[in-house]
Design an enzyme around this catalytic site. Structure first.
Site, short mmCIF file in Angstrom:
data_model
loop_
_atom_site.label_atom_id
_atom_site.label_comp_id
_atom_site.label_asym_id
_atom_site.label_seq_id
_atom_site.Cartn_x
_atom_site.Cartn_y
_atom_site.Cartn_z
N ALA A 195 0.85 -1.23 0.03
CA ALA A 195 -0.07 0.05 -0.12
C ALA A 195 0.97 1.33 -0.19
O ALA A 195 2.19 1.14 0.38
CB ALA A 195 -0.94 -0.11 1.23
N GLY B 2 0.98 -5.12 1.10
CA GLY B 2 -0.44 -5.45 0.38
C GLY B 2 -0.06 -5.80 -1.13
O GLY B 2 -0.97 -6.46 -1.63
N GLU C 71 -0.08 -9.46 -0.37
CA GLU C 71 -1.60 -9.94 0.10
C GLU C 71 -2.24 -9.74 -1.23
O GLU C 71 -3.40 -10.80 -1.40
CB GLU C 71 -2.11 -8.93 1.15
CG GLU C 71 -1.48 -8.90 2.36
CD GLU C 71 -1.78 -7.95 3.34
OE1 GLU C 71 -1.77 -6.72 3.01
OE2 GLU C 71 -2.36 -8.40 4.32
N GLU D 192 5.19 -4.82 6.84
CA GLU D 192 4.40 -3.97 7.57
C GLU D 192 5.19 -3.55 8.96
O GLU D 192 5.20 -2.56 9.64
CB GLU D 192 3.16 -4.25 7.77
CG GLU D 192 2.38 -4.16 6.47
CD GLU D 192 2.31 -5.59 5.53
OE1 GLU D 192 3.21 -6.41 6.03
OE2 GLU D 192 1.46 -5.54 4.89
#
Ligand code: CO8
Length: 261
Positions: free
Chosen positions: A69, A112, A115, A135
């Site tokens: 992200a 992300g 993911e 993260e």
């Protein structure tokens, strides 16, 4: 429709029954902001409903699949911002796509990005791909399924190590761990992913959707429930013309002509 300025954030190319979607923010290593997430989800929903399309390949432009992200976007956000706006809720739609999605991971698939690759049905990786859930290094944790899907795919011991250390892993390590279906030469990645998608696209699409659904159930429910679901879905294939055609063609030693009925 899918444009912001001249360049789309997600490039779309259809070849036969396969649509290839390319994440296209290469200067930011295809980092996810709300605009690119919305474009991706809209494209998947649109082509999921298009009967000329049977399968997707998802890849990234440049040296990343998706490097997570967008950290610059997230940095100033408060708990209230996340909670009120439910940012990245679009990814719920990716879960609901009926047609198979192959992640062709060409480079960094971090946070992300890892993911998003796991939200796809399976991952084919370039030998240059890099995976990880970094993260923790930023003072946060995975939020798009990283603690859940990764654990389902590679087991608790490895998932704990990945999530708690934030380390990067090679494509080969990710394959050995069970995250990746296959590692291929970088220059062959798209061709292999698209050929694999075309093979799947050649089968009965009712049956493909049932098979995808049943495999996904294994991560989402108890073994008893998932086995019952599988058995009922198997029985249901015998209500299709395509099962009749598939087995008849085998007996008659010819290629089946599936009609998705
Ligand atoms: N966000 C924003 N920009 C990024 C990101 C990112 N995730 N990753 C890379 N970029 C940008 C860099 O800032 C840089 O831009 P600029 O040239 O303007 O400075 C450009 O991309 C190139 O990156 P680098 O210069 O850093 O390239 P390197 O080859 O040196 O390094 C790495 C590549 C290792 C990939 C490095 O860029 C990196 O570590 N990136 C961050 C990876 C990361 O931590 N990802 C996880 C983010 S957190 C997350 O994904 C949480 C998701 C949960 C959402 C929950 C929703 C409910």
């Amino acid at each position: 429709l899918f444009c912001q300025g001249a360049e789309p954030l997600v490039k779309i190319a259809q070849n036969g029954a396969v649509v290839t979607l390319t994440m296209n923010r290469p200067k930011a290593l295809n980092a996810l902001n709300t605009a690119i997430a919305a474009e991706l989800a809209a494209a998947l929903v649109k082509y999921d409903a298009d009967s000329s399309v049977n399968a997707f390949v998802l890849t990234g432009e440049g040296r990343a699949f998706v490097a997570g992200a967008d950290i610059k976007m997230m940095a100033p956000l408060s708990f209230a911002d996340w909670h009120k706006n439910d940012l990245f809720i679009e990814f719920e739609k990716v879960r609901q796509i009926k047609k198979p999605i192959i992640a062709a991971v060409n480079g960094f698939a971090l946070g992300g990005g890892c993911e998003l690759a796991m939200l796809c049905d399976f991952i084919i990786a370039s030998e240059k791909a890099v995976f990880g859930q970094p993260e923790i290094k930023l003072g946060t944790i995975p939020g798009l399924g990283g603690t859940q899907r990764l654990t389902g795919l590679i087991g608790k011991a490895k998932a704990m190590e990945w999530v708690l250390t934030g380390k990067q892993y090679t494509a080969e390590e990710a394959e050995r761990a069970g995250l990746v279906a296959r590692v291929v030469k970088h220059e062959d990645l798209l061709k292999v992913a698209q050929e694999t998608a075309a093979l799947i696209a050649s089968y009965s699409q009712i049956t493909v959707a049932l098979a995808k659904d049943c495999v996904n159930k294994s991560l989402e429910s108890s073994l008893n429930d998932a086995l019952a679901y599988e058995k009922r879905s198997f029985h249901a294939t015998f209500a299709t013309e395509d099962q009749k055609e598939g087995m008849k063609a085998f007996v008659e030693k010819r290629a089946p002509a599936f009609k998705n009925q």
